[in-house]
Design an enzyme around this catalytic site. Structure first.
Site, PDB file in Angstrom:
ATOM      1  N   LYS A 116       0.916  -1.080   0.048  1.00 34.66           N
ATOM      2  CA  LYS A 116       0.091   0.002   0.205  1.00 34.66           C
ATOM      3  C   LYS A 116       0.883   1.149   0.095  1.00 34.66           C
ATOM      4  CE  LYS A 116      -4.343  -2.052   1.776  1.00 34.66           C
ATOM      5  NZ  LYS A 116      -5.255  -2.266   2.835  1.00 34.66           N
ATOM      6  N   LYS A 197      -4.920  -9.749  -5.402  1.00 35.88           N
ATOM      7  CA  LYS A 197      -6.508 -10.192  -4.481  1.00 35.88           C
ATOM      8  C   LYS A 197      -7.585  -9.256  -4.940  1.00 35.88           C
ATOM      9  CE  LYS A 197      -6.414  -7.777  -0.066  1.00 35.88           C
ATOM     10  NZ  LYS A 197      -6.901  -7.499   0.657  1.00 35.88           N
ATOM     11  N   LYS A 200     -11.279  -4.192  -2.040  1.00 34.80           N
ATOM     12  CA  LYS A 200     -12.664  -3.344  -1.970  1.00 34.80           C
ATOM     13  C   LYS A 200     -12.100  -1.865  -2.272  1.00 34.80           C
ATOM     14  CE  LYS A 200     -13.254  -3.924   2.793  1.00 34.80           C
ATOM     15  NZ  LYS A 200     -11.897  -3.687   3.532  1.00 34.80           N
TER      16      LYS A 200
HETATM   17  N1  AQP Z   1      -9.650 -11.060  -1.588  1.00 36.80           N
HETATM   18  C1  AQP Z   1     -10.013 -11.802  -0.591  1.00 36.80           C
HETATM   19  N2  AQP Z   1      -9.950 -13.183  -0.379  1.00 36.80           N
HETATM   20  C2  AQP Z   1     -10.350 -13.778   0.814  1.00 36.80           C
HETATM   21  N3  AQP Z   1     -10.587 -12.986   2.029  1.00 36.80           N
HETATM   22  C3  AQP Z   1     -10.246 -11.597   1.992  1.00 36.80           C
HETATM   23  N4  AQP Z   1     -10.252 -10.538   2.769  1.00 36.80           N
HETATM   24  C4  AQP Z   1     -10.220  -9.416   2.260  1.00 36.80           C
HETATM   25  N5  AQP Z   1      -9.983  -9.501   0.926  1.00 36.80           N
HETATM   26  C5  AQP Z   1     -10.258 -10.905   0.674  1.00 36.80           C
HETATM   27  C6  AQP Z   1     -10.626 -10.878   4.034  1.00 36.80           C
HETATM   28  O1  AQP Z   1     -11.886 -10.097   4.636  1.00 36.80           O
HETATM   29  C7  AQP Z   1     -11.810  -9.562   5.830  1.00 36.80           C
HETATM   30  C8  AQP Z   1     -11.897  -8.428   6.131  1.00 36.80           C
HETATM   31  O2  AQP Z   1     -11.009  -7.774   5.443  1.00 36.80           O
HETATM   32  P1  AQP Z   1     -10.565  -6.041   5.680  1.00 36.80           P
HETATM   33  O3  AQP Z   1     -11.778  -5.166   5.535  1.00 36.80           O
HETATM   34  O4  AQP Z   1      -9.736  -6.110   6.900  1.00 36.80           O
HETATM   35  O5  AQP Z   1      -9.706  -5.670   4.520  1.00 36.80           O
HETATM   36  P2  AQP Z   1      -8.349  -6.002   3.797  1.00 36.80           P
HETATM   37  O6  AQP Z   1      -7.871  -7.596   4.323  1.00 36.80           O
HETATM   38  O7  AQP Z   1      -7.477  -4.999   4.053  1.00 36.80           O
HETATM   39  O8  AQP Z   1      -8.657  -6.474   2.384  1.00 36.80           O
HETATM   40  P3  AQP Z   1      -9.743  -5.416   1.262  1.00 36.80           P
HETATM   41  O9  AQP Z   1     -11.050  -6.045   1.581  1.00 36.80           O
HETATM   42  O10 AQP Z   1      -9.129  -5.772   0.075  1.00 36.80           O
HETATM   43  O11 AQP Z   1      -9.410  -4.108   1.635  1.00 36.80           O
HETATM   44  P4  AQP Z   1      -8.354  -2.874   1.126  1.00 36.80           P
HETATM   45  O12 AQP Z   1      -8.743  -2.575  -0.060  1.00 36.80           O
HETATM   46  O13 AQP Z   1      -8.724  -1.647   2.000  1.00 36.80           O
HETATM   47  O14 AQP Z   1      -7.145  -3.452   1.433  1.00 36.80           O
HETATM   48  C9  AQP Z   1     -10.303 -10.062   6.451  1.00 36.80           C
HETATM   49  O15 AQP Z   1     -10.499 -11.227   7.214  1.00 36.80           O
HETATM   50  C10 AQP Z   1      -9.664 -10.406   4.992  1.00 36.80           C
HETATM   51  O16 AQP Z   1      -8.623 -11.408   5.565  1.00 36.80           O
END
Ligand code: AQP
Length: 329
Positions: A116, A197, A200
């Site tokens: 990031k 991956k 969001k």
């Molecule tokens: N692509 C993914 N596949 C499986 N699990 C996923 N998680 C996130 N992306 C995937 C799991 O969702 C839970 C909540 O995630 P988070 O809100 O903590 O966000 P993150 O892990 O930083 O990933 P995101 O959703 O892609 O957000 P951003 O874009 O802000 O980094 C966690 O248990 C995570 O493992």
């Protein structure tokens, strides 16, 4: 008794990755592990959404939307505790104490920080330190298990290190938690870029299925998913990441197993069609409940107020104990 804590960050719209990697299991298994709602804690971790460029009104909107979606997905406030992280000040109180336990080097090694920070022009200090806040989220509740997707496993490992180090130096204070990963779809990949991956906060959303995408949008995104040029349907993550991702999504939606599912198909088109329908059907009831819950915003306020009260009462004694142990009057 097993205590469970996990969270979602309102940094964008919840995706199919968040659902299959984490939320699905929270709903079907984790919230029912104990008869006490205090033992299953699920939080919208809004402070984590401030680590990169953000718009205040959007974070507020997404926080409510995520909490509503967690309820729509099936988290039941009678059997678990649903709350917003910033409503419970114990998280930030503990985070500082844990920052005094963590080292600069170990935080700079975090993959999410490296990925990031490479994309930002100016990097907020909180992007470096947020894994410590995540450790505080978990340790404040003496959590045993943290159900997460693979991308968060390294942060749970850091949490374990910090808990053990603190306990060794200052006396036993924290439970050392463990990460629990789902059997399939622990890392759902972007449909347009299957070696990254599904995220969001992705700038381009054509490869990301959002939980509130309309059925026609879901079908379009899945049918346009990038796959390799082969024709034989085989489950091979290294050689055919796009197809493997689709088979894993199908397996997670239908309860099957990716390699066995591959044997049932003779064309990529047929796989895509079934994946699209499986995702549409998986999300349909959730989307219906989300609409119903949006019609009653007072209910969400009540759930979040009760959840925060319960969480505060649980976290305070542990955080107070950590303050005493580290030398604060
Ligand atoms: N692509 C993914 N596949 C499986 N699990 C996923 N998680 C996130 N992306 C995937 C799991 O969702 C839970 C909540 O995630 P988070 O809100 O903590 O966000 P993150 O892990 O930083 O990933 P995101 O959703 O892609 O957000 P951003 O874009 O802000 O980094 C966690 O248990 C995570 O493992």
């Amino acid at each position: 008794m097993t205590r469970i804590f996990s969270g979602v960050t309102p940094s964008g719209h919840l995706t199919l990755g968040n659902y299959l990697g984490a939320i699905q299991r929270w709903v079907s298994v984790d919230q029912h592990r104990s008869p006490h709602p205090e033992d299953s804690l699920f939080s919208v971790v809004d402070l984590h959404a401030l680590t990169t460029e953000h718009e205040p009104a959007r974070v507020r909107r997404l926080t409510r939307q995520m909490a509503t979606l967690l309820l729509a997905a099936g988290l039941d406030p009678k059997v678990c505790t649903v709350f917003v992280q910033s409503h419970v000040e114990e998280h930030t109180r503990l985070s500082y104490v844990l920052e005094c336990t963590a080292t600069d080097g170990e935080l700079r090694r975090m993959i999410q920080y490296r990925e990031k920070s490479a994309k930002q022009q100016t990097v907020r200090v909180s992007l470096l330190t947020y894994p410590v806040l995540m450790a505080a989220d978990i340790l404040a509740y003496r959590t045993d298990e943290v159900p997460v997707g693979v991308d968060q496993a390294q942060h749970v490992e850091l949490t374990r290190d910090l808990a053990s180090r603190f306990n060794q130096r200052y006396g036993h204070t924290f439970t050392v938690p463990r990460a629990v990963l789902p059997p399939v779809a622990a890392r759902v990949m972007d449909l347009q870029d299957p070696v990254s991956k599904m995220s969001k906060s992705a700038a381009v959303t054509t490869g990301t299925v959002s939980l509130l995408d309309e059925p026609a949008v879901i079908r379009r995104k899945v049918m346009r998913a990038v796959t390799d040029s082969g024709s034989e349907v085989e489950y091979d993550r290294a050689e055919r990441p796009g197809l493997a991702n689709l088979l894993e999504i199908l397996a997670a939606c239908t309860g099957g197993e990716p390699a066995a599912l591959a044997a049932e198909y003779d064309s990529y088109g047929a796989v895509k069609k079934d994946v699209a329908e499986a995702v549409v059907e998986l999300l349909r009831p959730l989307q219906e409940r989300h609409s119903a819950l949006c019609a009653d915003p007072g209910y969400l306020d009540e759930v979040l107020r009760d959840g925060a009260e319960r969480a505060r009462a649980l976290a305070r004694p542990t955080v107070d104990a950590a303050y005493r142990a580290i030398g604060l009057l």
